[in-house]
Write a protein that holds these residues in place. Structure first.
Motif, PDB file in Angstrom:
ATOM      1  N   ASP A 173      45.679  30.462  28.550  1.00 19.33           N
ATOM      2  CA  ASP A 173      45.348  31.850  28.895  1.00 19.33           C
ATOM      3  C   ASP A 173      43.894  32.206  28.597  1.00 19.33           C
ATOM      4  O   ASP A 173      43.356  31.869  27.537  1.00 19.33           O
ATOM      5  CB  ASP A 173      46.287  32.811  28.139  1.00 19.33           C
ATOM      6  CG  ASP A 173      47.677  32.785  28.741  1.00 19.33           C
ATOM      7  OD1 ASP A 173      47.858  32.164  29.809  1.00 19.33           O
ATOM      8  OD2 ASP A 173      48.578  33.403  28.143  1.00 19.33           O
TER       9      ASP A 173
ATOM     10  N   HIS B 138      46.103  32.319  36.940  1.00 14.15           N
ATOM     11  CA  HIS B 138      46.126  30.872  36.674  1.00 14.15           C
ATOM     12  C   HIS B 138      45.697  30.079  37.929  1.00 14.15           C
ATOM     13  O   HIS B 138      45.008  29.069  37.814  1.00 14.15           O
ATOM     14  CB  HIS B 138      47.515  30.433  36.214  1.00 14.15           C
ATOM     15  CG  HIS B 138      47.746  30.618  34.739  1.00 14.15           C
ATOM     16  ND1 HIS B 138      46.940  30.025  33.784  1.00 14.15           N
ATOM     17  CD2 HIS B 138      48.685  31.325  34.047  1.00 14.15           C
ATOM     18  CE1 HIS B 138      47.383  30.352  32.570  1.00 14.15           C
ATOM     19  NE2 HIS B 138      48.433  31.146  32.698  1.00 14.15           N
TER      20      HIS B 138
ATOM     21  N   HIS C 293      49.030  37.872  36.302  1.00 15.81           N
ATOM     22  CA  HIS C 293      48.642  36.759  35.428  1.00 15.81           C
ATOM     23  C   HIS C 293      48.815  35.395  36.130  1.00 15.81           C
ATOM     24  O   HIS C 293      47.986  34.499  35.968  1.00 15.81           O
ATOM     25  CB  HIS C 293      49.506  36.825  34.168  1.00 15.81           C
ATOM     26  CG  HIS C 293      49.218  35.782  33.152  1.00 15.81           C
ATOM     27  ND1 HIS C 293      48.247  35.920  32.190  1.00 15.81           N
ATOM     28  CD2 HIS C 293      49.783  34.576  32.936  1.00 15.81           C
ATOM     29  CE1 HIS C 293      48.223  34.837  31.431  1.00 15.81           C
ATOM     30  NE2 HIS C 293      49.155  33.996  31.865  1.00 15.81           N
TER      31      HIS C 293
ATOM     32  N   SER D 243      53.507  26.909  32.379  1.00 14.82           N
ATOM     33  CA  SER D 243      52.994  27.464  31.120  1.00 14.82           C
ATOM     34  C   SER D 243      54.143  27.724  30.155  1.00 14.82           C
ATOM     35  O   SER D 243      55.242  27.205  30.352  1.00 14.82           O
ATOM     36  CB  SER D 243      52.253  28.770  31.429  1.00 14.82           C
ATOM     37  OG  SER D 243      53.189  29.745  31.832  1.00 14.82           O
TER      38      SER D 243
HETATM   39 ZN    ZN Z   1      49.433  32.033  31.142  1.00 14.97          ZN
END
Ligand code: ZN
Ligand code: KG4
Length: 380
Positions: free
Chosen positions: A349, A118, A114, A144
């Motif tokens: 996200d 980003h 993940h 985040s």
């Molecule tokens: Zn995230």
């Protein structure tokens, strides 16, 4: 047009998302289904609820970007899915569905971190804009709700991208601090966007917060030989300072009144928040945001100087923040350093970033083994 079409799936936290990206450089379609409404009642993300919401949403959410992009399950070249970090149960929904699809369609499946996603949200959009060459090394701040990480990336080779972590938060992530302070002040969830908009109405110099002092190296840095400089963050202290301010200045009754008033409004607008906010609270909110932004920008720019990087990326949900963008632009300009952010929809996200990060792995033939599973604490 020819190219490699990747269908990305993201379900690590409270957004069910899917997107189609062509060759890591063209966003064909992007669908994000936010669960905010389901979690708002509880003032934060409830993991079990997140899994259940993903289960309900995953089939229609994954189908939509295909038709939006004029693609089908059969026509895409590969699937990509977030493996971690994130909520284990939430990740499993996306992974199980992606695995089943890949198996049934006989398509390759790519597992994506993940956090790497980003970083690739920035690359995707920069490639889309024009052919500006990105200078290496790149320093990427991923900021985040779950992470405040600094990564150094050198020019990718045949084996793809590699990253070195040179800083992270020792306690709360910056987004987590926004969310906790907003909750504490009775503004609801998620806190970042609300604090962002309210801060414009307060005096950011009104309340002074002490800067976090990090005297010792982080003992959790396994594998760190101790010689490389670190640029760590800490945001739990500032949250405690806000709490102390609330207690010392007797703000609790007005917070309770605000909480009750806002709970009665289905979708509060900025005017609603302002109506239930006195000057002292607005000043507190603006000063809190200023302290976080200054700390993030000062530490990141110090790291950029120390590592002599050519480019700076700032990405993740908190990168949507207006003051943060402005401050990073000012500070980077003073150093003659180009700084790139994703557009706001790709800061938070999404699955476009997962499909984009999967492209170099597709080229390198880096496909997921059939038995791979969710990795809640996955590192980059
Ligand atoms: Zn995230
Ligand atoms: O990247 P993201 O969508 O999910 C995670 O990977 O955590 O980031 C969500 C976080 C939340 O903490 C939210 O409050 C914060 O990003 N956020 C913001 C803004 N928009 C979202 N923080 C500050 N200002 C914003 N405008």
């Amino acid at each position: 047009m020819a190219g490699i079409y990747i269908l990305g799936i993201e379900s690590s936290c409270d957004e069910t998302a899917a997107a189609v990206v062509r060759s890591g450089e063209k966003l064909e379609s992007n669908v994000v289904f936010s669960q905010i409404a389901a979690h708002q009642l509880y003032g934060g993300v409830v993991p079990e609820l997140a899994s259940r919401e993903h289960l309900k949403a995953i089939v229609p959410v994954v189908r939509r970007p295909l038709s939006d992009a004029g693609q089908t399950y059969q026509s895409v070249d590969a699937l990509a899915v977030t493996q971690g970090p994130g909520l284990a149960g939430a990740l499993l929904v996306g992974i199980s569905y992606a695995k089943a699809l890949a198996f049934a369609l006989d398509k390759p499946l790519i597992a994506v971190n993940h956090l790497e996603g980003h970083i690739h949200a920035v690359l995707l959009e920069e490639r889309q804009k024009d052919d500006r060459e990105i200078g290496f090394p790149v320093l990427a701040l991923v900021v985040s709700g779950g992470h405040t990480h600094l990564y150094l990336a050198s020019r990718p080779g045949a084996a793809g991208w590699s990253y070195r972590n040179i800083g992270h938060t020792r306690d709360d992530a910056a987004g987590e601090a926004f969310d906790k302070v907003a909750k504490l002040l009775g503004f609801g969830y998620p806190g970042g966007p609300i604090v962002d908009r309210l801060s414009e109405h307060g005096d950011p110099t009104a309340v002074k917060f002490p800067a976090a002092q990090l005297k010792h190296r982080d003992r959790n840095d396994k594998g760190d030989d101790g010689s490389a400089p670190r640029f760590d963050f800490s945001y739990s202290g500032i949250k405690t300072s806000v709490l102390r301010y609330v207690e010392v200045h007797g703000l609790q009754p007005s917070i309770e009144a605000r909480r009750r008033a806002l709970a009665g409004i289905e979708k509060p607008r900025l005017e609603d928040y302002l109506l239930h906010c006195d000057r002292q609270t607005l000043n507190l909110v603006a000063s809190f945001q200023r302290a976080i932004v200054e700390d993030l920008a000062a530490k990141t720019l110090a790291a950029a100087r120390a590592c002599d990087v050519a480019t700076l990326f700032v990405t993740g949900g908190v990168a949507a923040n207006n003051e943060l963008r402005q401050r990073f632009e000012e500070m980077a300009a003073m150093d003659g350093l180009p700084v790139y952010f994703p557009s706001r929809p790709l800061s938070t996200d999404n699955a476009a970033m997962i499909a984009a990060a999967a492209y170099p792995k597709f080229l390198a033939g880096e496909f997921a083994a059939g038995d791979f599973s969710a990795e809640a604490g996955m590192r980059l």
